[in-house]
Design an enzyme around this catalytic site. Structure first.
Site, PDB file in Angstrom:
ATOM      1  N   ASP A  51       0.813  -1.223   0.000  1.00 29.39           N
ATOM      2  CA  ASP A  51       0.000   0.000   0.000  1.00 29.39           C
ATOM      3  C   ASP A  51       0.847   1.274   0.000  1.00 29.39           C
ATOM      4  OD1 ASP A  51       1.012  -0.322   2.492  1.00 29.39           O
ATOM      5  OD2 ASP A  51      -0.841   0.115   3.570  1.00 29.39           O
ATOM      6  N   HIS A 255      25.185   3.598 -18.205  1.00 31.50           N
ATOM      7  CA  HIS A 255      24.089   3.879 -17.271  1.00 31.50           C
ATOM      8  C   HIS A 255      24.135   2.951 -16.057  1.00 31.50           C
ATOM      9  CE1 HIS A 255      21.401   6.305 -20.269  1.00 31.50           C
ATOM     10  NE2 HIS A 255      22.443   6.965 -19.832  1.00 31.50           N
ATOM     11  N   ASP A 272      27.583  10.712 -12.597  1.00 29.79           N
ATOM     12  CA  ASP A 272      26.614  11.438 -13.426  1.00 29.79           C
ATOM     13  C   ASP A 272      25.387  11.611 -12.545  1.00 29.79           C
ATOM     14  OD1 ASP A 272      24.670  12.254 -15.249  1.00 29.79           O
ATOM     15  OD2 ASP A 272      25.304  10.855 -16.820  1.00 29.79           O
ATOM     16  N   ASP A 283      21.997  18.213 -14.854  1.00 27.63           N
ATOM     17  CA  ASP A 283      22.561  16.948 -15.323  1.00 27.63           C
ATOM     18  C   ASP A 283      24.069  17.159 -15.497  1.00 27.63           C
ATOM     19  OD1 ASP A 283      23.157  14.570 -16.555  1.00 27.63           O
ATOM     20  OD2 ASP A 283      21.869  14.868 -18.296  1.00 27.63           O
ATOM     21  N   HIS A 363      28.043   7.143 -27.690  1.00 25.38           N
ATOM     22  CA  HIS A 363      26.764   7.846 -27.463  1.00 25.38           C
ATOM     23  C   HIS A 363      26.822   9.255 -28.071  1.00 25.38           C
ATOM     24  CE1 HIS A 363      28.521  10.221 -24.140  1.00 25.38           C
ATOM     25  NE2 HIS A 363      29.012   9.099 -23.631  1.00 25.38           N
ATOM     26  N   HIS A 367      21.796  16.388 -25.116  1.00 27.03           N
ATOM     27  CA  HIS A 367      20.336  16.315 -25.251  1.00 27.03           C
ATOM     28  C   HIS A 367      19.744  17.585 -24.659  1.00 27.03           C
ATOM     29  CE1 HIS A 367      20.360  15.268 -20.950  1.00 27.03           C
ATOM     30  NE2 HIS A 367      21.348  14.445 -21.229  1.00 27.03           N
ATOM     31  N   HIS A 374      15.913  14.352 -20.145  1.00 26.04           N
ATOM     32  CA  HIS A 374      15.982  14.294 -21.608  1.00 26.04           C
ATOM     33  C   HIS A 374      14.762  15.074 -22.071  1.00 26.04           C
ATOM     34  CE1 HIS A 374      18.510  10.358 -21.311  1.00 26.04           C
ATOM     35  NE2 HIS A 374      19.209  11.439 -21.077  1.00 26.04           N
ATOM     36  N   GLU A 397      28.323  16.420 -23.305  1.00 27.72           N
ATOM     37  CA  GLU A 397      28.844  15.341 -22.483  1.00 27.72           C
ATOM     38  C   GLU A 397      29.617  14.271 -23.255  1.00 27.72           C
ATOM     39  OE1 GLU A 397      25.742  12.690 -20.981  1.00 27.72           O
ATOM     40  OE2 GLU A 397      24.224  14.047 -21.784  1.00 27.72           O
ATOM     41  N   TYR A 401      35.449   5.426 -23.100  1.00 27.70           N
ATOM     42  CA  TYR A 401      35.201   4.309 -22.181  1.00 27.70           C
ATOM     43  C   TYR A 401      36.007   3.103 -22.629  1.00 27.70           C
ATOM     44  CZ  TYR A 401      31.303   7.506 -21.678  1.00 27.70           C
ATOM     45  OH  TYR A 401      30.545   8.643 -21.535  1.00 27.70           O
ATOM     46  N   ARG A 421      33.721  10.738 -18.525  1.00 26.06           N
ATOM     47  CA  ARG A 421      32.705  11.569 -19.190  1.00 26.06           C
ATOM     48  C   ARG A 421      32.707  12.903 -18.463  1.00 26.06           C
ATOM     49  NH1 ARG A 421      28.702   8.251 -19.309  1.00 26.06           N
ATOM     50  NH2 ARG A 421      27.363   8.826 -17.585  1.00 26.06           N
ATOM     51  N   GLU A 423      30.352  16.365 -18.338  1.00 23.42           N
ATOM     52  CA  GLU A 423      29.055  16.877 -18.809  1.00 23.42           C
ATOM     53  C   GLU A 423      28.689  18.173 -18.111  1.00 23.42           C
ATOM     54  OE1 GLU A 423      25.646  14.433 -17.766  1.00 23.42           O
ATOM     55  OE2 GLU A 423      24.477  15.332 -19.388  1.00 23.42           O
TER      56      GLU A 423
HETATM   57 MN   LIG Z   1      22.990  13.914 -19.753  1.00 27.43          MN
END
Ligand SMILES: [Mn+2]
Length: 454
Positions: A51, A255, A272, A283, A363, A367, A374, A397, A401, A421, A423
């Site tokens: 619940d 991710h 990130d 972000d 990638h 964005h 996004h 970003e 890798y 990375r 960003e």
């Molecule tokens: Mn991003």
């Protein structure tokens, strides 16, 4: 404990005014036809377990058009003799529910304080909405968000009422307003920009705290606790998306959100993470050495990514295509990897469809950013790349890798399990790129001066 961070973030900006909400509504209505009925819905609450519900977050379109945050809300607008009349369906006052779950503005509170003409209890949704539906000829609604509204719309379209048969009344088509609303949301107002800047300032402080608290042996989950604790401490609604906190080979998983590993000496950690402040996301990604000092190999990769990021940010200018930053970043990354001997192709080959760059950079470079991390907005309207305009916000970003665990490519030994990375959140202005997240350090020297100092 976080007083200094809070001070660095600065005072809270103004919330979106009712005048601005009404101006947004008018900009949308001006694109509709007089016999349209606009319906904006929000998701139902969803169950986490037994619940207990997930914390409720309304649809960004609902928040954008009227700022109403509670569940069981439907926003409508129809044209009456040249004027658009707005109605918000809301949860009614209910003492027992309010004792358990919190106070409700109710119908009266909604009309008094929100940018709407009328409010109606959600209990009367079926009757009231059906009445509105019969009178319109086009229903302007995004289906698939509120199943109850979808059902009413479906019934009305299919009905063979006497009025429809005899007089041709009733809705004959459904159109999705997303394209219109998304175009509005893509261009941020000054008030929105200040909210986004505040969101980015908080996220920058969270990364600074995480850097300061990074030492060999710290848990990814402990850095997650610091970041998300600071988000709450700074009065945000929390993370805008699940924080990615990966050390060592986890930094090479784009991710990764398990965040249950220990950070070891000699590894790079990639974080990130961004927050949502008054409905607006930040972000930010940073990558740093767990022990506070980049190895030679780590510094080589880091500097290539940073150079690529700076080149990409420089492309965030009015009139450039949305993919100019991506193209600039890819070029600098490929040049760097050729220079250090990771890629044995020439530049054009490396960038091409059979090029090796995609082995290490798989990638996109950014964005749209806004109410959604996004954010909405078509990148290629009419199959032409979108040109940057003032008020658009995009992330930049790039990354590299080197997953030594990957069976599909041969990872160079020297760079094994380095994942980098970087960003930032960039606002397009007539004076060039404005980096909303520039409180967050990113040069090698500035990062090394900070890591492990807590
Ligand atoms: Mn991003």
């Amino acid at each position: 404990m976080w007083g200094e961070s809070l001070e660095a973030v600065g005072p809270e900006p103004a919330k979106i005014s009712n005048e601005e909400f009404i101006a947004r509504q008018q900009r949308l209505f001006s694109q509709l036809r007089p016999n349209d009925l606009l319906i904006v819905t929000a998701p139902h609450e969803s169950t986490r377990s037994n619940d207990v519900h997930y914390p409720y977050r309304s649809s960004s379109d609902m928040l954008y058009l009227c700022g109403w945050q509670d569940p069981e809300a439907v926003f409508t607008a129809y044209n009456d003799d040249g004027n658009w009349i707005t109605t918000l369906f809301v949860q009614p006052k209910d003492i027992l529910q309010e004792i358990w779950e919190g106070r409700r503005p109710g119908v009266e509170g909604a009309v008094k304080d929100w940018p709407i003409d009328n409010a109606v209890s959600h209990e009367d949704l079926e009757d009231s909405l059906s009445e509105m539906l019969v009178k319109c000829s086009r229903i302007v609604v995004k289906l698939g968000v509120d199943s109850v509204v979808d059902g009413l719309v479906d019934n009305e379209i299919k009905s063979n009422s006497r009025d429809r048969q005899k007089f041709g009344l009733g809705p004959v088509s459904i159109i999705d307003p997303s394209r219109m609303i998304n175009e509005l949301r893509l261009r941020k107002s000054n008030a929105e920009i200040e909210l986004m800047r505040h969101s980015a300032k908080i996220a920058a402080q969270a990364h600074i705290q995480a850097m300061a608290n990074t030492k060999p042996g710290v848990g990814e989950w402990q850095l997650e606790g610091i970041i998300e604790g600071l988000f709450k401490y700074c009065k945000t609604s929390g993370s805008a998306y699940p924080s990615i906190i990966g050390s060592g080979e986890n930094a090479t998983i784009l991710h990764y959100t398990v965040n249950d590993d220990t950070c070891d000496d000699g590894e790079v950690i990639l974080i990130d993470a961004g927050c949502e402040y008054n409905g607006y996301a930040s972000d930010i990604t940073r990558s740093w050495p767990v022990n506070g000092k980049f190895s030679e190999a780590q510094a080589e990769i880091y500097q290539i990514v940073l150079d690529a990021q700076l080149a990409a940010i420089d492309q965030c200018r009015v009139g450039n295509t949305y993919d100019a930053p991506h193209n600039a970043a890819r070029r600098v990354l490929a040049e760097g990897l050729i220079r250090i001997g990771v890629i044995a192709q020439d530049l054009e080959e490396a960038l091409g469809p059979d090029g090796d760059l995609k082995n290490w950079y798989m990638h996109n470079t950014g964005h749209w950013l806004g109410m959604d991390v996004h954010d909405v907005g078509v990148y290629r309207p009419d199959d032409e790349p979108r040109l940057f305009e003032e008020g658009m916000v995009i992330t930049v970003e790039p990354g590299l890798y080197f997953g030594a665990w990957r069976p599909d490519v041969e990872c160079p030994e020297r760079y094994a399990n380095i994942g980098i990375r970087i960003e930032d959140d960039v606002l397009i202005t007539k004076d060039g790129p404005d980096v909303l997240s520039d409180d967050c350090p990113k040069t090698i020297a500035n990062i090394e001066a900070l890591v492990g100092t807590a």
